[in-house]
Design an enzyme around this catalytic site. Structure first.
Site, PDB file in Angstrom:
ATOM      1  N   ASP A  82     -10.624  -0.324   7.346  1.00 14.70           N
ATOM      2  CA  ASP A  82      -9.252  -0.904   7.612  1.00 14.70           C
ATOM      3  C   ASP A  82      -8.413   0.068   7.486  1.00 14.70           C
ATOM      4  OD1 ASP A  82      -9.904  -0.949   4.869  1.00 14.70           O
ATOM      5  OD2 ASP A  82      -8.903  -2.796   4.482  1.00 14.70           O
ATOM      6  N   CYS A  94       0.817  -1.096   0.049  1.00 15.34           N
ATOM      7  CA  CYS A  94      -0.079   0.150  -0.107  1.00 15.34           C
ATOM      8  C   CYS A  94       0.799   1.328   0.030  1.00 15.34           C
ATOM      9  CB  CYS A  94      -0.956  -0.039   1.191  1.00 15.34           C
ATOM     10  SG  CYS A  94      -2.416  -0.969   0.971  1.00 15.34           S
TER      11      CYS A  94
END
Length: 341
Positions: free
Chosen positions: A222, A14
């Protein structure tokens, strides 16, 4: 002449996401179609889209993919799949089907691709879903992820912006994975820290979501590439503020030392630039600031839960085996959206 070596792992996960400010600028220019059955779309900054099919059934749809952040192709496949599946759990949904998204160099060993797909399939199977196909293209670098479809009752959606004043914030996984992976790229991460990061990233949020489903949760997301503080900022919107007790933040222990040694990511600094002006730090060390801005890959759930349920839920979450904690609470709106002390 020898062929140019293709490097499998450069810098991925990410941390490869575009910065939140850039995305907000682009998405603001896209016309929003009015559809009463689209319960959650891209204008919500939420984890997945939700579309109502009937009074008691809606589909949850998401996709996520990125370059490798670890050298082992099988583990990379597991992490990428767990990360994509997480969006369904963050909405309170149940995983049904998944489609592979693959970018792969034609000159690279196809056995590597096979390991990636096997790793991904293992997590889809663990989630109780079915891998139903996918799409692949030739590219100069490896990228992998999933498009995932799940189901949910339209009245049981865990939107990220449903928190209420007084809610306790529960975090179900430790922070610091991005910093550990940055240190690992420089061959400076300890075996223990790397193992902790991998264990966290490959753990499905399915189990934490199952625990939370037994309680009154008002908002959930999340924690991924935008880091803890940006995702928290999206949760509280403009109506509330939040107070975070930094002494309760679960993190991979060695990440503190690596942050002090400046094993940081560009994505972490983009997160600081995006949300830093909304945060007041009170006697918080630099390394903790960096951990809170650190982009996570397949990070934990951050949930706003009724105060009377928080301790019971936390005790059950701890039995799952990952560091987790009650890290703060939602408050009335203050001048600064987030106070970290």
């Amino acid at each position: 002449m020898s062929e140019e070596k293709i490097v499998f792992c450069k810098s991925g996960g990410c941390t490869a996401k575009l910065g939140p400010g850039m995305l907000e600028h682009v998405l603001s220019k896209i016309p929003k179609k009015k559809d009463e059955n689209l319960l959650i779309g891209f204008d919500h900054a939420d984890d997945a889209a939700v579309y109502r099919l009937s009074d008691d059934l809606a589909v949850v749809q998401t996709l996520d993919f990125f370059p490798p952040m670890v050298e082992d192709p099988y583990i990379f496949g597991q992490i990428a799949a767990a990360n994509a599946l997480s969006d369904i759990y963050a909405m309170g949904g149940t995983v049904k089907t998944a489609l592979n998204i693959v970018c792969f160099p034609e000159k690279m060993d196809l056995n590597i691709l096979g390991e990636i797909l096997l790793g991904g399939n293992s997590k889809v199977t663990e989630a109780g879903g079915t891998l139903a196909g996918g799409h692949s293209i030739a590219d100069v670098d490896v990228k992998y992820g999933l498009s995932v479809m799940g189901t949910i009752h339209p009245e049981k959606i865990l939107a990220n912006n449903g928190v209420r004043e007084g809610d306790v914030l529960l975090l179900t996984k430790p922070l610091g994975a991005g910093i550990v992976l940055a240190a690992n790229q420089m061959k400076e991460a300890s075996a223990a820290a790397y193992e902790q990061a991998v264990n966290s990233m490959t753990t499905l949020n399915k189990y934490a979501a199952e625990v939370l489903s037994g309680y009154e949760v008002h908002g959930c997301t999340d924690v991924t590439g935008f880091g803890f503080l940006k995702h928290l900022s999206e949760m509280i919107g403009e109506q509330y503020s939040a107070q975070i007790d930094s002494s309760q933040i679960p993190y991979i222990e060695d990440a503190a030392r690596y942050a002090d040694e400046f094993y940081l990511t560009a994505a972490g600094q983009r997160n600081r630039n995006s949300v830093g002006s909304d945060v007041e730090f009170s006697d918080v060390p630099f390394w903790m600031e960096e951990i809170l801005f650190d982009p996570q890959t397949s990070g934990g759930l951050l949930a706003g839960i009724r105060p009377e349920d928080a301790q019971s839920a936390l005790e059950k979450l701890k039995k799952l085996g990952l560091p987790c904690a009650a890290v703060g609470r939602i408050t009335k709106r203050r001048e600064k959206k987030i106070l970290v002390y």
